[in-house]
Scaffold this active site. Structure first.
Site, PDB file in Angstrom:
ATOM      1  CG  HIS A  83      -7.703  -1.156   2.509  1.00  0.00           C
ATOM      2  ND1 HIS A  83      -9.015  -0.812   2.289  1.00  0.00           N
ATOM      3  CD2 HIS A  83      -7.741  -2.330   3.184  1.00  0.00           C
ATOM      4  CE1 HIS A  83      -9.804  -1.737   2.819  1.00  0.00           C
ATOM      5  NE2 HIS A  83      -9.047  -2.669   3.358  1.00  0.00           N
ATOM      6  CG  ASP A 136      -9.920   1.672   0.068  1.00  0.00           C
ATOM      7  OD1 ASP A 136      -8.909   1.227  -0.509  1.00  0.00           O
ATOM      8  OD2 ASP A 136     -10.420   1.161   1.091  1.00  0.00           O
ATOM      9  CD  GLN A 230     -11.398  -5.612   9.854  1.00  0.00           C
ATOM     10  OE1 GLN A 230     -12.330  -4.862  10.080  1.00  0.00           O
ATOM     11  NE2 GLN A 230     -10.340  -5.232   9.191  1.00  0.00           N
ATOM     12  N   GLY A 231     -11.684  -8.727   5.978  1.00  0.00           N
ATOM     13  CA  GLY A 231     -11.596  -9.767   4.945  1.00  0.00           C
ATOM     14  C   GLY A 231     -12.602  -9.581   3.826  1.00  0.00           C
ATOM     15  CG  ASP A 232     -16.598  -9.215   4.323  1.00  0.00           C
ATOM     16  OD1 ASP A 232     -16.483 -10.351   3.821  1.00  0.00           O
ATOM     17  OD2 ASP A 232     -17.225  -8.987   5.373  1.00  0.00           O
ATOM     18  CB  SER A 233     -11.406  -4.818   2.304  1.00  0.00           C
ATOM     19  OG  SER A 233     -11.670  -4.010   3.413  1.00  0.00           O
TER      20      SER A 233
HETATM   21  N1  ARG Z   1     -11.005  -2.822   6.180  1.00  0.00           N
HETATM   22  C1  ARG Z   1     -11.696  -4.073   6.211  1.00  0.00           C
HETATM   23  C2  ARG Z   1     -11.037  -5.063   5.293  1.00  0.00           C
HETATM   24  O1  ARG Z   1      -9.962  -4.776   4.860  1.00  0.00           O
HETATM   25  C3  ARG Z   1     -13.142  -3.921   5.902  1.00  0.00           C
HETATM   26  C4  ARG Z   1     -13.831  -3.359   7.039  1.00  0.00           C
HETATM   27  C5  ARG Z   1     -15.251  -3.123   6.784  1.00  0.00           C
HETATM   28  N2  ARG Z   1     -15.800  -2.882   8.040  1.00  0.00           N
HETATM   29  C6  ARG Z   1     -17.078  -2.632   8.251  1.00  0.00           C
HETATM   30  N3  ARG Z   1     -17.479  -2.482   9.477  1.00  0.00           N
HETATM   31  N4  ARG Z   1     -17.918  -2.532   7.268  1.00  0.00           N
HETATM   32  O2  ARG Z   1     -11.484  -6.174   5.093  1.00  0.00           O
END
Ligand code: ARG
Length: 286
Positions: A83, A136, A230-233
């Site tokens: 993603h 993913d 967010q941003g850790d993905s």
């Molecule tokens: N989708 C998020 C990203 O793109 C990561 C989200 C992870 N969230 C969590 N609660 N662990 O950075």
């Protein structure tokens, strides 16, 4: 992926924080040096396999253009989340972003330390399912190899590191509070691998995704407050010195009943084994 969903997330968390006594609302966690969420600052010297994905064209020049994480699994190979490289984030299929780079060896995104490595090619799992978030995973091939010391081994199926209760750490430069406070330096939080039954209970199917034990794992702490955000993905979840997960999704960040969900690396390995017989990879302009 911090831009596409961040606004919605910020709003819902602000509402939550106002009505609930949550660890995220506690002032002691508000400082930017206190997260992934609920983590602490660590050094890339100790975790050189943790890398940042960057596009200044798309995400601006501050924080080195960081928008996702990644992990070095071979001297020229970085794994990340599908993603992160999808149309929502980089703006089009197959790498419309011309200046995509992998940043290695840089703790502080406002510094010029370490190296910015151009991308030779990338491969995004064509079976990534946006509805469930299954599959993913994406692979970035670097234009120049990193030193061998940057590489972290991957845990294959059956590895004890996947057992529920195992201590693990998640790494990233993402949001430290759930309110859009992106970190300047690398952070890590300690969590535990949870049982599939708990993950299924938390995510039986909803707007964020559906837990699938074959391709995902979930991790957190019972009291909440420690999580990716967010941003850790695309970044690493590490247990017993091995890579077990890639940050993928969750509901909010650090909520006690909503653990973080990760791409299961043992399943990603199977996906990668099949990829040579699949779509060709897309070359970057570098
Ligand atoms: N989708 C998020 C990203 O793109 C990561 C989200 C992870 N969230 C969590 N609660 N662990 O950075």
């Amino acid at each position: 992926m911090r831009h596409a969903r961040a606004r919605v997330l910020t709003t819902s968390l602000a509402v939550l924080a106002a009505v609930a006594v949550s660890p995220l609302a506690s002032p002691s966690r508000a400082a930017a040096d206190d997260g992934v969420v609920g983590g602490q600052q660590v050094s890339v010297g100790d975790s050189p396999w943790a890398v940042a994905l960057s596009s200044r064209d798309r995400f601006g020049g501050s924080r080195s253009g960081q928008f996702c994480g990644g992990v070095v699994v071979d001297r020229s190979t970085v794994l990340t989340a599908a993603h992160c490289l999808g149309p929502d984030v980089i703006g089009g299929p197959g790498g419309t972003v011309r200046d995509l780079k992998v940043i290695a060896g840089r703790d502080d995104l406002e510094s010029t330390a370490g190296a910015e490595i151009p991308v030779r090619s990338m491969w995004v799992n064509p079976d990534y399912d946006e509805r469930t978030n299954a599959g993913d995973v994406a692979v970035i091939t670097l234009s120049t190899a990193l030193p061998a010391g940057y590489v972290i081994p991957m845990a294959d199926e059956g590895d004890p590191a996947y057992r529920p209760g195992t201590g693990a750490a998640v790494y990233g430069w993402g949001d430290t509070t759930g309110a859009g406070d992106y970190a300047r330096t690398l952070h890590a939080a300690r969590v535990q691998v949870l049982a599939d039954s708990a993950c299924e209970r938390a995510y039986p199917g909803g707007p964020e995704g559906t837990y699938q034990s074959d391709s995902m794992l979930c991790a957190g702490v019972p009291e909440g407050g420690k999580d990716a955000c967010q941003g850790d993905s695309g970044g690493p979840l590490v247990a017993q010195g091995k890579l077990i997960g890639l940050v993928s999704w969750g509901s909010g960040c650090g909520r006690p009943e909503s653990p973080g969900v990760y791409t299961r690396v043992s399943d990603a390995l199977r996906v990668l084994e099949q990829r040579t017989s699949r779509l060709p990879s897309v070359s970057e302009g570098a």
